[in-house]
Design a protein around this motif. Sequence first.
Motif, PDB file in Angstrom:
ATOM      1  N   ALA A 483       0.843  -1.211   0.000  1.00 31.03           N
ATOM      2  CA  ALA A 483       0.000   0.000   0.000  1.00 31.03           C
ATOM      3  C   ALA A 483       0.879   1.263   0.000  1.00 31.03           C
ATOM      4  CB  ALA A 483      -0.929  -0.014   1.209  1.00 31.03           C
ATOM      5  N   ALA A 484       1.988   1.240   0.755  1.00 25.44           N
ATOM      6  CA  ALA A 484       2.893   2.408   0.823  1.00 25.44           C
ATOM      7  C   ALA A 484       3.543   2.668  -0.538  1.00 25.44           C
ATOM      8  CB  ALA A 484       3.967   2.175   1.884  1.00 25.44           C
ATOM      9  N   ILE A 485       3.988   1.595  -1.219  1.00 26.92           N
ATOM     10  CA  ILE A 485       4.622   1.750  -2.536  1.00 26.92           C
ATOM     11  C   ILE A 485       3.598   2.258  -3.543  1.00 26.92           C
ATOM     12  CG2 ILE A 485       5.823   0.550  -4.424  1.00 26.92           C
ATOM     13  CD1 ILE A 485       6.855  -1.445  -2.232  1.00 26.92           C
ATOM     14  N   MET A 514      -6.867   8.873   1.407  1.00 24.64           N
ATOM     15  CA  MET A 514      -7.180   9.708   2.590  1.00 24.64           C
ATOM     16  C   MET A 514      -7.229   8.912   3.907  1.00 24.64           C
ATOM     17  SD  MET A 514      -7.314  12.941   1.867  1.00 24.64           S
ATOM     18  CE  MET A 514      -8.360  13.882   2.949  1.00 24.64           C
ATOM     19  N   PRO A 515      -7.955   7.769   3.953  1.00 19.84           N
ATOM     20  CA  PRO A 515      -8.014   7.035   5.240  1.00 19.84           C
ATOM     21  C   PRO A 515      -6.648   6.510   5.689  1.00 19.84           C
ATOM     22  CG  PRO A 515      -9.674   6.206   3.682  1.00 19.84           C
ATOM     23  CD  PRO A 515      -8.768   7.107   2.916  1.00 19.84           C
ATOM     24  N   LEU A 516      -5.728   6.324   4.734  1.00 15.90           N
ATOM     25  CA  LEU A 516      -4.415   5.760   5.075  1.00 15.90           C
ATOM     26  C   LEU A 516      -3.551   6.766   5.849  1.00 15.90           C
ATOM     27  CD1 LEU A 516      -3.529   3.846   1.753  1.00 15.90           C
ATOM     28  CD2 LEU A 516      -4.556   2.924   3.838  1.00 15.90           C
ATOM     29  N   ILE A 517      -3.953   8.045   5.829  1.00 14.11           N
ATOM     30  CA  ILE A 517      -3.208   9.078   6.576  1.00 14.11           C
ATOM     31  C   ILE A 517      -3.269   8.784   8.081  1.00 14.11           C
ATOM     32  CG2 ILE A 517      -3.203  11.558   7.189  1.00 14.11           C
ATOM     33  CD1 ILE A 517      -4.199  12.104   4.331  1.00 14.11           C
ATOM     34  N   GLU A 518      -4.314   8.082   8.510  1.00 15.38           N
ATOM     35  CA  GLU A 518      -4.460   7.766   9.943  1.00 15.38           C
ATOM     36  C   GLU A 518      -4.128   6.309  10.228  1.00 15.38           C
ATOM     37  OE1 GLU A 518      -8.388   8.924  11.007  1.00 15.38           O
ATOM     38  OE2 GLU A 518      -8.086  11.010  10.414  1.00 15.38           O
ATOM     39  N   HIS A 519      -3.409   5.663   9.331  1.00 17.41           N
ATOM     40  CA  HIS A 519      -3.068   4.244   9.514  1.00 17.41           C
ATOM     41  C   HIS A 519      -2.109   4.042  10.682  1.00 17.41           C
ATOM     42  CE1 HIS A 519      -1.778   0.142   8.489  1.00 17.41           C
ATOM     43  NE2 HIS A 519      -2.861   0.082   7.728  1.00 17.41           N
ATOM     44  N   ASN A 521       0.439   2.055  10.788  1.00 14.34           N
ATOM     45  CA  ASN A 521       1.819   1.926  10.306  1.00 14.34           C
ATOM     46  C   ASN A 521       2.355   3.320   9.944  1.00 14.34           C
ATOM     47  OD1 ASN A 521       4.061   1.648   8.414  1.00 14.34           O
ATOM     48  ND2 ASN A 521       3.548  -0.525   8.289  1.00 14.34           N
ATOM     49  N   VAL A 522       3.385   3.763  10.652  1.00 18.94           N
ATOM     50  CA  VAL A 522       3.909   5.130  10.487  1.00 18.94           C
ATOM     51  C   VAL A 522       4.434   5.360   9.067  1.00 18.94           C
ATOM     52  CG1 VAL A 522       5.608   6.800  11.348  1.00 18.94           C
ATOM     53  CG2 VAL A 522       4.494   5.227  12.931  1.00 18.94           C
ATOM     54  N   GLU A 523       5.116   4.365   8.510  1.00 19.83           N
ATOM     55  CA  GLU A 523       5.690   4.497   7.164  1.00 19.83           C
ATOM     56  C   GLU A 523       4.579   4.651   6.112  1.00 19.83           C
ATOM     57  OE1 GLU A 523       9.147   4.794   4.813  1.00 19.83           O
ATOM     58  OE2 GLU A 523       8.783   4.940   6.961  1.00 19.83           O
ATOM     59  N   LEU A 524       3.530   3.836   6.231  1.00 19.15           N
ATOM     60  CA  LEU A 524       2.393   3.933   5.299  1.00 19.15           C
ATOM     61  C   LEU A 524       1.699   5.289   5.464  1.00 19.15           C
ATOM     62  CD1 LEU A 524       0.338   2.931   3.249  1.00 19.15           C
ATOM     63  CD2 LEU A 524      -0.695   1.480   5.011  1.00 19.15           C
ATOM     64  N   GLN A 525       1.566   5.710   6.719  1.00 15.79           N
ATOM     65  CA  GLN A 525       0.965   7.011   7.024  1.00 15.79           C
ATOM     66  C   GLN A 525       1.715   8.139   6.299  1.00 15.79           C
ATOM     67  OE1 GLN A 525       1.193   9.027  11.113  1.00 15.79           O
ATOM     68  NE2 GLN A 525      -0.271   7.340  11.444  1.00 15.79           N
ATOM     69  N   ARG A 526       3.057   8.086   6.368  1.00 17.96           N
ATOM     70  CA  ARG A 526       3.907   9.129   5.740  1.00 17.96           C
ATOM     71  C   ARG A 526       3.730   9.147   4.216  1.00 17.96           C
ATOM     72  NH1 ARG A 526       9.069   9.403   3.645  1.00 17.96           N
ATOM     73  NH2 ARG A 526       9.581   7.213   4.054  1.00 17.96           N
ATOM     74  N   HIS A 527       3.743   7.944   3.599  1.00 18.40           N
ATOM     75  CA  HIS A 527       3.593   7.900   2.141  1.00 18.40           C
ATOM     76  C   HIS A 527       2.185   8.323   1.696  1.00 18.40           C
ATOM     77  CE1 HIS A 527       7.472   6.421   0.823  1.00 18.40           C
ATOM     78  NE2 HIS A 527       7.480   5.550   1.824  1.00 18.40           N
ATOM     79  N   ALA A 528       1.187   8.013   2.506  1.00 17.01           N
ATOM     80  CA  ALA A 528      -0.191   8.415   2.177  1.00 17.01           C
ATOM     81  C   ALA A 528      -0.310   9.941   2.235  1.00 17.01           C
ATOM     82  CB  ALA A 528      -1.171   7.756   3.138  1.00 17.01           C
ATOM     83  N   LEU A 529       0.285  10.539   3.264  1.00 18.25           N
ATOM     84  CA  LEU A 529       0.226  12.004   3.410  1.00 18.25           C
ATOM     85  C   LEU A 529       0.926  12.687   2.238  1.00 18.25           C
ATOM     86  CD1 LEU A 529      -0.675  14.293   5.268  1.00 18.25           C
ATOM     87  CD2 LEU A 529       1.503  14.102   6.481  1.00 18.25           C
ATOM     88  N   GLN A 530       2.089  12.162   1.836  1.00 15.86           N
ATOM     89  CA  GLN A 530       2.813  12.737   0.691  1.00 15.86           C
ATOM     90  C   GLN A 530       2.004  12.581  -0.599  1.00 15.86           C
ATOM     91  OE1 GLN A 530       6.719  11.021   0.496  1.00 15.86           O
ATOM     92  NE2 GLN A 530       7.523  12.252   2.182  1.00 15.86           N
ATOM     93  N   CYS A 531       1.349  11.419  -0.758  1.00 14.33           N
ATOM     94  CA  CYS A 531       0.558  11.168  -1.968  1.00 14.33           C
ATOM     95  C   CYS A 531      -0.612  12.163  -2.065  1.00 14.33           C
ATOM     96  CB  CYS A 531       0.043   9.730  -1.954  1.00 14.33           C
ATOM     97  SG  CYS A 531      -0.944   9.296  -3.411  1.00 14.33           S
ATOM     98  N   VAL A 532      -1.318  12.341  -0.951  1.00  9.92           N
ATOM     99  CA  VAL A 532      -2.451  13.285  -0.926  1.00  9.92           C
ATOM    100  C   VAL A 532      -1.955  14.693  -1.235  1.00  9.92           C
ATOM    101  CG1 VAL A 532      -4.175  14.399   0.561  1.00  9.92           C
ATOM    102  CG2 VAL A 532      -3.921  11.924   0.608  1.00  9.92           C
TER     103      VAL A 532
END
Length: 544
Positions: A483-485, A514-519, A521-532
């Motif tokens: 999901a992060a990749i 958007m929901p992944l921003i609150e995941h 997993n910190v790494e997934l959270q970071r990549h989701a925030l950057q993607c948004v």
Amino acid sequence: SGRRDSGFHISLHLTMSKGPTSLTTSPVALAFPHIQWDPLGSLRLTAQETALLRMAETNPIEYTLADSRDASMYARVLLKLLAEASSGGSGDVSKLTGLQTEEVALKALETDPLGVVTHYALTKLYDIISTLSTGASGVTVGAVFYVGKDGILVDQWKALLRILNKGGKGDAYSQTGAALCLGLILVAACPSQKAISPTVDKDGNAIKARTISYASAMEPLEALTAWVISQLKLSNPALAIPALHVIMSSSESRLLFCSTGGIKYIARQLKVKGGSAKSSTPSSAAEAAKKQGGNSSVQQLYELAFCLWTLTYELNSSPVIRNDFGAKDGLVVGALTDLVSVAPREKVVRVALAALRNLATCTDEIAPGHAGSPKVDGKVFLAEMLACGLMKAIEYLKERQFTDPDIIDDVQTLHKLLVENYKEMSRWEVYKNEVESGHLQWGSCHTEAFFKENARMLEGSDGDFHLLKVLISLLNSKDDDIAAIACYDIGEFVRHYPNGRAIAKRLGAKELVMPLIEHDNVELQRHALQCVSKIMVQNWEFVK
């Protein structure tokens, strides 16, 4: 070794080996000597049939089976017991698992005599078939279960199918035993079995060959295969595994199994069982496999992988089977790659590698597909293996000290083939295969430089952005890394493709990220925030 040769050796191995094709001991086995036939009027036994059962108890089984007429009568009495007993019973026996004490077994005989009789009849029937399969007595499975000059299957086989069709109401031992016995009886009719049938008895006398009608066994074999497939769709297919192994022992039954979608159901089971033991390092993955279900789950992985390996021997002779193995979702190669990566036991790794090698070296020369259909051969499977990250797993295995020469040979061969195939592929092809397989892994294809060069390729030849849609669907992956990749790749597409922001929004990327921003997993959270941020902000590089 035998596995380097044709399916003939597989048949030989499966027929001779015990393992999954043997029947475990009934939970109520200690009650068998105490069964009284006369009071059990509902079984409708004749005086002759009762006498035959008693005689079989007092004599060694080889004595009862030495005469084909006695053997046939005994088998039919047991099938009659199954027909009469399995329709009744209180169900008490079905609740018991594992070998019970004599006291518990006798209590079951008192409260559920028909349940005990069903277990008894299946145990004895399996003993008959096992003994006949060796040819020691000079009487064969075909001589007992196929009758008349045309060798037609006896009608009483239906008693076994009825036990299978009871579904949840049936008990585990009865269903496993009925499926196994039925499988052994039916596979004996397959023409390919003639090559491995015993030709002499224990005294060296020639066994008279007899006609067996494969046509009479085909419909029952289809019914048994359908039941095995129905079990493979469940979360725990343990009941069907012994019968599945028997189906694997003849080319006719293997092809029938494949024609009903069997390959994908085995692969799904491997994916679920192997995947739940998946971990970042193979050694800790082995621990996870142990925690998940101890030796039983590892044994089941082995048995299912073994079946998949036997099916790879049909690759060169059938374009349909090559297509099933190479289905677009890459399920089979993905499942086998996971097993090699997880490496729960050496024997699991051995069969998974052997199956992958057969896939990597298969050819369409003997049986090409229809004109105009895409070519599926070893190169296609090697591309899938690269996409699933097999190279990394093989490089890890190269460093391990294996004593099995087959494993060493397979590891070296697969490594050589993967390296050669990788050299022939462009970076875009490697990326495309990786995305389509769903096995995303961090590497040179997930970088700013790669997307600067290749973002336009995500349009696809039809301009339908198929690969971008796949990436968006991977945002739902249960694997946090994947999901992060996917978040990273979508963000980079947005940056480097003209109007990429609008296209990603239109295809629903923003709602899934958007929901992944609150995941958690910190790494997934970071990549989701950057993607948004990349989707929302026009000049991302100034914000970086």
